[in-house]
Design a protein around this motif. Structure first.
Motif, PDB file in Angstrom:
ATOM      1  N   GLU A 158      12.170  11.192   3.705  1.00 11.09           N
ATOM      2  CA  GLU A 158      13.358  10.555   3.141  1.00 11.09           C
ATOM      3  C   GLU A 158      14.036   9.631   4.150  1.00 11.09           C
ATOM      4  OE1 GLU A 158      15.957   9.375   0.327  1.00 11.09           O
ATOM      5  OE2 GLU A 158      14.217  10.684   0.029  1.00 11.09           O
ATOM      6  N   ASP A 159      14.160  10.073   5.403  1.00  9.29           N
ATOM      7  CA  ASP A 159      14.812   9.246   6.421  1.00  9.29           C
ATOM      8  C   ASP A 159      14.013   7.976   6.700  1.00  9.29           C
ATOM      9  OD1 ASP A 159      16.828  11.105   6.647  1.00  9.29           O
ATOM     10  OD2 ASP A 159      15.901  12.157   8.349  1.00  9.29           O
ATOM     11  N   GLY A 160      12.694   8.121   6.795  1.00  5.49           N
ATOM     12  CA  GLY A 160      11.853   6.950   7.045  1.00  5.49           C
ATOM     13  C   GLY A 160      11.901   5.953   5.903  1.00  5.49           C
ATOM     14  N   PHE A 161      11.913   6.468   4.671  1.00  4.24           N
ATOM     15  CA  PHE A 161      11.990   5.587   3.502  1.00  4.24           C
ATOM     16  C   PHE A 161      13.309   4.825   3.471  1.00  4.24           C
ATOM     17  CE2 PHE A 161      13.615   5.146  -0.855  1.00  4.24           C
ATOM     18  CZ  PHE A 161      12.724   4.199  -1.332  1.00  4.24           C
ATOM     19  N   GLN A 162      14.423   5.523   3.695  1.00  2.00           N
ATOM     20  CA  GLN A 162      15.733   4.879   3.663  1.00  2.00           C
ATOM     21  C   GLN A 162      15.865   3.838   4.770  1.00  2.00           C
ATOM     22  OE1 GLN A 162      17.962   5.063   1.347  1.00  2.00           O
ATOM     23  NE2 GLN A 162      16.985   6.715   0.176  1.00  2.00           N
ATOM     24  N   ALA A 163      15.267   4.106   5.934  1.00  3.78           N
ATOM     25  CA  ALA A 163      15.345   3.154   7.045  1.00  3.78           C
ATOM     26  C   ALA A 163      14.611   1.856   6.705  1.00  3.78           C
ATOM     27  CB  ALA A 163      14.758   3.788   8.307  1.00  3.78           C
ATOM     28  N   ILE A 164      13.407   1.965   6.117  1.00  5.20           N
ATOM     29  CA  ILE A 164      12.656   0.761   5.729  1.00  5.20           C
ATOM     30  C   ILE A 164      13.369   0.020   4.608  1.00  5.20           C
ATOM     31  CG2 ILE A 164      10.534  -0.027   4.605  1.00  5.20           C
ATOM     32  CD1 ILE A 164       8.987   1.957   6.228  1.00  5.20           C
ATOM     33  N   LEU A 165      13.914   0.763   3.647  1.00  9.26           N
ATOM     34  CA  LEU A 165      14.629   0.133   2.538  1.00  9.26           C
ATOM     35  C   LEU A 165      15.822  -0.675   3.043  1.00  9.26           C
ATOM     36  CD1 LEU A 165      14.996  -0.239  -0.508  1.00  9.26           C
ATOM     37  CD2 LEU A 165      16.304   1.900  -0.543  1.00  9.26           C
ATOM     38  N   GLU A 166      16.565  -0.105   3.977  1.00 12.14           N
ATOM     39  CA  GLU A 166      17.712  -0.822   4.540  1.00 12.14           C
ATOM     40  C   GLU A 166      17.256  -2.050   5.320  1.00 12.14           C
ATOM     41  OE1 GLU A 166      21.532  -0.023   7.537  1.00 12.14           O
ATOM     42  OE2 GLU A 166      20.063   1.565   7.139  1.00 12.14           O
ATOM     43  N   SER A 184       8.513   2.589  -2.139  1.00 15.65           N
ATOM     44  CA  SER A 184       8.120   3.967  -2.407  1.00 15.65           C
ATOM     45  C   SER A 184       7.881   4.678  -1.085  1.00 15.65           C
ATOM     46  CB  SER A 184       6.852   3.994  -3.271  1.00 15.65           C
ATOM     47  OG  SER A 184       6.351   5.304  -3.399  1.00 15.65           O
ATOM     48  N   TYR A 185       7.762   5.995  -1.157  1.00 19.95           N
ATOM     49  CA  TYR A 185       7.415   6.764   0.036  1.00 19.95           C
ATOM     50  C   TYR A 185       6.013   6.419   0.521  1.00 19.95           C
ATOM     51  CZ  TYR A 185      11.473   9.594  -1.220  1.00 19.95           C
ATOM     52  OH  TYR A 185      12.748  10.014  -1.525  1.00 19.95           O
ATOM     53  N   GLU A 186       5.201   5.799  -0.356  1.00 18.30           N
ATOM     54  CA  GLU A 186       3.835   5.448   0.026  1.00 18.30           C
ATOM     55  C   GLU A 186       3.696   3.991   0.450  1.00 18.30           C
ATOM     56  OE1 GLU A 186       1.602   6.469  -3.432  1.00 18.30           O
ATOM     57  OE2 GLU A 186       2.004   4.574  -4.457  1.00 18.30           O
ATOM     58  N   GLY A 187       4.813   3.205   0.513  1.00 18.62           N
ATOM     59  CA  GLY A 187       4.718   1.852   1.034  1.00 18.62           C
ATOM     60  C   GLY A 187       5.546   0.832   0.280  1.00 18.62           C
ATOM     61  N   LEU A 188       5.141  -0.449   0.381  1.00 16.30           N
ATOM     62  CA  LEU A 188       5.839  -1.576  -0.237  1.00 16.30           C
ATOM     63  C   LEU A 188       4.860  -2.421  -1.044  1.00 16.30           C
ATOM     64  CD1 LEU A 188       8.013  -2.928   2.747  1.00 16.30           C
ATOM     65  CD2 LEU A 188       8.786  -1.465   0.878  1.00 16.30           C
ATOM     66  N   ASN A 189       5.366  -3.002  -2.134  1.00 16.95           N
ATOM     67  CA  ASN A 189       4.614  -3.961  -2.941  1.00 16.95           C
ATOM     68  C   ASN A 189       5.609  -5.033  -3.375  1.00 16.95           C
ATOM     69  OD1 ASN A 189       2.805  -5.324  -4.546  1.00 16.95           O
ATOM     70  ND2 ASN A 189       2.797  -3.815  -6.192  1.00 16.95           N
ATOM     71  N   CYS A 190       5.509  -6.248  -2.794  1.00 11.83           N
ATOM     72  CA  CYS A 190       6.584  -7.236  -2.929  1.00 11.83           C
ATOM     73  C   CYS A 190       6.084  -8.591  -3.421  1.00 11.83           C
ATOM     74  CB  CYS A 190       7.294  -7.440  -1.592  1.00 11.83           C
ATOM     75  SG  CYS A 190       8.012  -5.933  -0.901  1.00 11.83           S
ATOM     76  N   THR A 191       6.937  -9.244  -4.209  1.00  8.98           N
ATOM     77  CA  THR A 191       6.773 -10.639  -4.620  1.00  8.98           C
ATOM     78  C   THR A 191       8.089 -11.331  -4.320  1.00  8.98           C
ATOM     79  OG1 THR A 191       5.263 -10.003  -6.399  1.00  8.98           O
ATOM     80  CG2 THR A 191       6.233 -12.198  -6.521  1.00  8.98           C
ATOM     81  N   LEU A 192       8.110 -12.206  -3.306  1.00 11.97           N
ATOM     82  CA  LEU A 192       9.355 -12.782  -2.803  1.00 11.97           C
ATOM     83  C   LEU A 192       9.280 -14.302  -2.765  1.00 11.97           C
ATOM     84  CD1 LEU A 192       9.916 -10.362   0.227  1.00 11.97           C
ATOM     85  CD2 LEU A 192      10.806 -10.125  -2.090  1.00 11.97           C
ATOM     86  N   ALA A 213       4.498  -0.333  13.820  1.00 15.50           N
ATOM     87  CA  ALA A 213       3.854   0.940  13.470  1.00 15.50           C
ATOM     88  C   ALA A 213       3.296   0.937  12.049  1.00 15.50           C
ATOM     89  CB  ALA A 213       4.854   2.081  13.634  1.00 15.50           C
ATOM     90  N   TYR A 214       3.931   0.190  11.125  1.00 17.62           N
ATOM     91  CA  TYR A 214       3.532   0.233   9.716  1.00 17.62           C
ATOM     92  C   TYR A 214       2.926  -1.078   9.211  1.00 17.62           C
ATOM     93  CZ  TYR A 214       6.590   4.343   9.802  1.00 17.62           C
ATOM     94  OH  TYR A 214       7.170   5.544  10.110  1.00 17.62           O
ATOM     95  N   PHE A 215       3.400  -2.232   9.717  1.00 15.72           N
ATOM     96  CA  PHE A 215       3.054  -3.513   9.097  1.00 15.72           C
ATOM     97  C   PHE A 215       2.332  -4.476  10.046  1.00 15.72           C
ATOM     98  CE2 PHE A 215       6.953  -1.819   7.182  1.00 15.72           C
ATOM     99  CZ  PHE A 215       6.533  -1.667   5.876  1.00 15.72           C
ATOM    100  N   ALA A 216       1.748  -3.954  11.125  1.00 16.60           N
ATOM    101  CA  ALA A 216       1.048  -4.820  12.078  1.00 16.60           C
ATOM    102  C   ALA A 216      -0.178  -5.475  11.447  1.00 16.60           C
ATOM    103  CB  ALA A 216       0.644  -4.018  13.313  1.00 16.60           C
TER     104      ALA A 216
END
Length: 632
Positions: A158-166, A184-192, A213-216
């Motif tokens: 939950e903490d990791g998800f909220q940190a990425i969301l912010e 989601s807790y399993e990642g991101l799927n974006c159209t920007l 750590a996550y998006f390299a």
């Protein structure tokens, strides 16, 4: 004797006469002066008119001589050039402009530029949409589109998800980026969408988040110079259970490490040409209806799972007929951007390891298209093995290989100018209008299939006929999948999906011990007339009926005809403000006996839980009833 008053009046009258005489003299003088001025101006004009025509004639003669001389020189040059050049060379020169424009349309940059490598770094694919608009204005075509996804394993807490969301929201405000983020807790799927620098700055911040750590290794796909109208108005980040809704959240989700082998577009295109290979379109059927891969005759076999939603894929993959198609084959998968293939290929490979019936198929390998159709277009700007258009979930709605779009614009430009356009240039139309069945590939408006809810493929002309109330797009106009499967109501879809999902989850419980998550669908209520038919008095022998309080969600033309036998004409009463149908109709039946049976049998009877109101309605002599356009 003359009184004083009379003398005063005489004096006044004399003064008035003197004043009148002065006025008359003044008016006569002014008239004379005006006449003199008019005479002088008229003489001046006459003098000018007498002089200018001669000079103009002289000038016009000189101009005509000069024009004749120029035209003679041009004719001489053209004659000499035609004598010197062969007909083939003349044709080549005439087509030079079109070939240059077509070559420019084919010249698409699909590799990252220096700015991308400096600002973003890592894996990135970008190209300019200038090919779609040869001379874009900087303000009108200044939008950059970003597509990407990233699965994270193990899943975030939950903490990791909220940190990425912010982080993504704050960075979006900082760089003025808009669009949709599935988080989601399993990642991101974006159209920007955003500006050239804004989108790249946002990507850079995400790449550097938590020291990479996550998006390299995330692959960003950028499209620059799109029209400003294709930008999203706001940034909307929303939480979901799955990046793609397969119904495989939590413990049911197969590990992303089990996904198929990722092939770059050129390697994937080669693999399509191999024998004993199948290629599965993991998208929904309405997406595949306007464009899809078309492997060579001796190559891979194309398979469309005929899905309305991604939740149907696990059920389809478990069907016996599907397993027969996969037996002893290489399995290729593809989707729009690659995210749907991640779970789909992982699910198949998980079944190959854990389920005996899938093990026995002898599948030779599972592969997926890296970056999806979007990246394939960048490596194959002229289309490669692709036919038609690619359905998108952004403001473009759909797009084709960029070189084909560019060539199509060149052709349209030449046609407007009245010039000959090259043949075989353009995009192949794969879809058909659901109303008139003519070739069509543009999803317009907000209409959806009245039975299953997928977007409707309706041509411009049929939409206009519906708008003008000439030919209604009623509930009989359904998607081609509902027509093929004989689906005529929403409850049929729910019943079918519920039945298949229940059988699938029963198998999951037996093999993996999972608990069921889907609810049993309610049994569909049939729309049958009461068993006992009653007749109501009909002394005036009326054949027009008013039916009220029908269930708008369940009733269509077929069900209404089953409910009231003998219907010849139907007028669906639409709400004037919303344009929706709320359950009232005028119907015409064949005979007065049919009308009396309908009123006697159905009035105040329940259908789909609603009490019907059926009554006779005398036609208005001033109106035309029944109207020929309402005939079924």
């Amino acid at each position: 004797m003359v009184s004083d008053e009379e003398l005063k009046q005489k004096k006044k009258s004399k003064k008035k006469e003197k004043k009148m005489k002065k006025k008359r003299k003044h008016e006569e003088i002014t008239k004379i002066e005006k006449e003199k001025k008019n005479i002088s101006t008229s003489t001046d004009k006459d003098d000018v008119s007498q002089v200018t025509p001669k000079s103009e004639k002289k000038r016009s003669k000189k101009d005509k001589k000069q024009k004749k001389d120029k035209s003679k020189k041009k004719d001489k040059k053209s004659k000499t050039s035609k004598q010197e050049k062969s007909p083939k060379k003349i044709e080549e020169e005439n087509d030079a402009n079109t070939t240059e424009e077509l070559n420019e349309a084919k010249n698409v940059k699909a590799a990252p530029n220096d700015d991308d490598l400096k600002i973003v770094g890592g894996r990135i694919v970008s190209f300019s949409a200038d090919v779609m608009e040869p001379e874009p204005a900087s303000q009108e075509h200044s939008t950059t589109l970003l597509l990407f996804y990233q699965y994270i394993e193990p899943v975030l807490d939950e903490d990791g998800f909220q940190a990425i969301l912010e982080h993504v929201q704050v960075a979006g405000e900082k760089h003025q980026v808009t669009g949709r983020m599935r988080t989601s807790y399993e990642g991101l799927n974006c159209t920007l969408t955003g500006s050239y620098d804004g989108v790249r700055g946002w990507c850079k911040d995400l790449r550097d988040y938590n020291n990479g750590a996550y998006f390299a290794d995330t692959e960003f796909k950028l499209t620059d110079n799109l029209p400003s109208g294709q930008a999203f108005p706001t940034l909307h980040a929303f939480k979901v259970d799955e990046l793609v809704n397969y119904g495989l959240s939590g413990i049911k989700a197969p590990s992303i490490h089990m996904s198929g082998e990722h092939l770059e577009p050129k390697d994937y295109d080669k693999k399509m040409k191999e024998k004993d290979t199948v290629i599965i379109d993991v998208r929904n059927h309405y997406e595949a209806s306007i464009g899809r891969f078309q492997p060579p005759v001796n190559g891979a076999q194309y398979i469309d799972p005929m899905m309305r939603k991604s939740t149907e894929f696990p059920v389809w993959l478990d069907k016996p007929e599907t397993k027969d198609m996969l037996r002893g084959k290489q399995v290729l998968m593809y989707c729009t951007g690659g995210v749907r293939c991640e779970r789909a290929s992982a699910l198949l490979r998980t079944k190959m390891e854990n389920e005996d019936d899938t093990k026995a198929l002898g599948i030779k390998g599972v592969f997926q298209l890296q970056g999806g159709i979007d990246k394939y277009f960048r490596d194959f700007p002229e289309g490669g093995s692709w036919r038609g258009k690619n359905y998108t979930f952004d403001k473009r709605f759909s797009h084709a290989p960029p070189a084909l779009e560019g060539m199509e614009r060149v052709v349209k430009k030449k046609e407007k100018e009245g010039k000959e356009a090259p043949e075989k240039a353009g995009i192949e139309v794969m879809g058909k209008c659901e109303a008139c069945h003519k070739p069509w590939d543009m999803f317009r408006g907000k209409r959806r299939c009245p039975t299953c809810g997928v977007p409707s493929l309706i041509c411009k002309e049929c939409y206009q006929l519906d708008k003008d109330k000439i030919k209604k797009l009623d509930r009989s106009v359904r998607c081609d999948l509902c027509v093929k499967e004989g689906i005529r109501s929403k409850h049929q879809v729910r019943e079918k999906v519920g039945r298949e999902m229940e059988a699938y989850e029963t198998k999951l419980r037996e093999i993996y011990g999972f608990q069921p998550t889907s609810k049993k669908s309610k049994p569909a209520q049939r729309m049958d007339a009461p068993r006992k038919k009653k007749s109501a008095p009909n002394p005036k022998k009326i054949t027009k009926l008013f039916v009220k309080n029908l269930c708008a969600k369940e009733v269509d033309q077929l069900q209404l005809c089953e409910l009231i036998p003998g219907i010849t004409h139907i007028e669906w009463i639409m709400d004037r403000k919303t344009g929706n149908w709320y359950g009232s109709v005028f119907v015409e039946v064949a005979t007065p006996e049919d009308a009396s049976i309908a009123v006697g049998s159905l009035h105040k009877q329940k259908c789909h839980g609603r009490v019907l109101n059926v009554s006779y309605l005398e036609p208005d002599p001033k109106s035309i009833w029944p109207h020929p356009k309402l005939k079924i």
